[in-house]
Design an enzyme around this catalytic site. Structure first.
Site, short mmCIF file in Angstrom:
data_model
loop_
_atom_site.label_atom_id
_atom_site.label_comp_id
_atom_site.label_asym_id
_atom_site.label_seq_id
_atom_site.Cartn_x
_atom_site.Cartn_y
_atom_site.Cartn_z
N HIS A 159 1.21 -1.39 0.09
CA HIS A 159 -0.25 -0.39 0.18
C HIS A 159 0.71 1.30 0.01
CE1 HIS A 159 -3.75 -2.04 0.09
NE2 HIS A 159 -3.62 -2.47 1.21
N ASP A 195 -3.12 -10.33 -3.16
CA ASP A 195 -3.18 -9.98 -1.05
C ASP A 195 -5.18 -9.42 -1.63
OD1 ASP A 195 -2.73 -8.82 1.77
OD2 ASP A 195 -4.01 -7.35 0.17
N HIS A 197 -6.04 -7.12 -0.72
CA HIS A 197 -6.44 -5.70 -1.12
C HIS A 197 -5.99 -5.12 -2.35
CE1 HIS A 197 -7.23 -6.10 3.36
NE2 HIS A 197 -8.57 -4.82 3.02
N ASP A 284 -4.94 -12.51 3.12
CA ASP A 284 -6.31 -11.95 3.47
C ASP A 284 -7.04 -12.28 2.20
OD1 ASP A 284 -4.78 -10.56 1.56
OD2 ASP A 284 -5.02 -8.52 3.15
#
Ligand code: Q9C
Ligand code: ZN
Length: 341
Positions: A159, A195, A197, A284
């Site tokens: 991120h 991931d 996200h 995740d």
């Protein structure tokens, strides 16, 4: 495959994450990395090596000097102001405002971040540096002929933009490693982010470039973090047009559906004729993850790894998210074992 790990990740022991209007114990906690390490050892995945000290040179190929300086001094600046808690940004240079770096630490925290979920603490700088060293040491293993290596990074990185922290990330370990491959002579690097996200930092860093292709499979940002990037119409810009791919999925997505995205991603990587592959490995996507909404099972991670292995490319795995600590070790090592076949 070899794993690179540093116990210095333990210097990041934040007590707070702003979530749901209260300060909770952070999802991104030290036991995540320790549990993965235990599973790597238990399953005898391969040797576990400490990182070597890479210095800030390779970090500064991706992150700006002023951002790196901010991260290094932020805790001291924060405590100099007699603040009672951890350093949490609470004001941003939003629409219509000036984009100037303020002197005050509250202003600087906002200038260099995009979320309030990532508290800066005393050991955060040390842990973030160690995490980048872990990635770069594993990157060097692959550059020197290992077919694959696992960078057990903590804190995660995908991120983080060139000059923004957030989403539990400070240095973008996958991007720093991709750039290191380029600087050492690889012509085309593919970064595939699995991931849950969107890998907003990695996308942003390489958005205008054709020498690093970025692909991310993730939860629809219309519904979930990072909310403001990761849509399918983001395909790259200028020379980078056509070299970014976002594959977006809704709540409840099970592996058979997610796997179609993986096939699309693999086809793009093959057409690109990448010399080397970086996998931003978050688990995740797991059905029991506390902050996500995909429905992958532990057995699915073996199949994910097996498909990635069939790309037949030198591959660096950098650890990203995954917050069900009970399953994180099994799920991560399943990917790596599936990859090795
Ligand atoms: N209520 C990574 O997986 N905040 N970062 C979620 C939940 C951000 C996740 C808030 C999640 C960031 C590396
Ligand atoms: Zn994630």
């Amino acid at each position: 495959m070899k794993t690179v790990f540093s116990p210095l990740h333990n210097r990041r022991t934040a007590m707070t994450e702003l979530d749901g209007g209260i300060l909770i114990a952070p999802h991104e906690k030290p036991s995540r990395a320790e549990t993965i390490l235990s599973r790597v050892r238990q399953e005898q995945l391969g040797e576990v090596l400490p990182p070597s000290e890479s210095g800030l040179g390779p970090v500064l190929r991706v992150h700006t000097r002023d951002y790196v300086d901010f991260l290094r001094t932020s805790w001291v600046d924060w405590t100099a102001g007699d603040k009672p808690g951890e350093a949490i940004p609470a004001v941003w240079p939003a629409r219509g405002m000036q984009q100037r770096v303020p002197k005050d630490i509250d202003g600087r925290l906002g200038y260099y971040s995009f979320t309030a979920d990532t508290s800066i603490t005393e050991g955060t700088w040390d842990a973030a540096c160690a995490s980048a060293n872990v990635a770069l040491t594993a990157q060097a293993l692959v550059a020197n002929g290992e077919p694959a290596a696992f960078a057990l990074c903590r804190p995660p990185g995908h991120h983080a933009h060139a000059d923004l922290f957030g989403g539990y990330c400070f240095f973008n370990n996958a991007a720093i490693s991709a750039q290191a491959f380029r600087d050492q002579g690889a012509r085309r690097v593919a970064v595939l982010d699995v991931d849950f996200h969107h890998g907003n930092g990695t996308q942003s860093i390489f958005y205008q470039r054709d020498d690093v292709m970025t692909i991310s499979l993730h939860g629809d940002p219309d519904l979930v973090f990072p909310h403001f990037l990761g849509f399918e119409d983001e395909t790259g810009e200028g020379p980078g047009e056509g070299f970014n791919l976002n594959l977006v999925y809704p709540p409840g997505t099970p592996f058979p559906v997610w796997r179609e995205g993986l096939e699309t991603a693999c086809a793009r990587i093959e057409a690109y004729q990448a010399d080397v592959l970086v996998i931003a490995l978050g688990v995740d996507t797991f059905e029991q993850d506390p902050i996500s909404f995909f429905k992958l099972t532990s057995a699915d991670y073996l199949l994910m790894g097996e498909r990635l292995g069939r790309l037949n490319l030198p591959t660096l795995f950098t650890m990203e998210g995954g917050y069900d600590v009970d399953a994180i070790g099994v799920n991560v090592v399943n990917v790596l074992k599936g990859f090795e076949g």
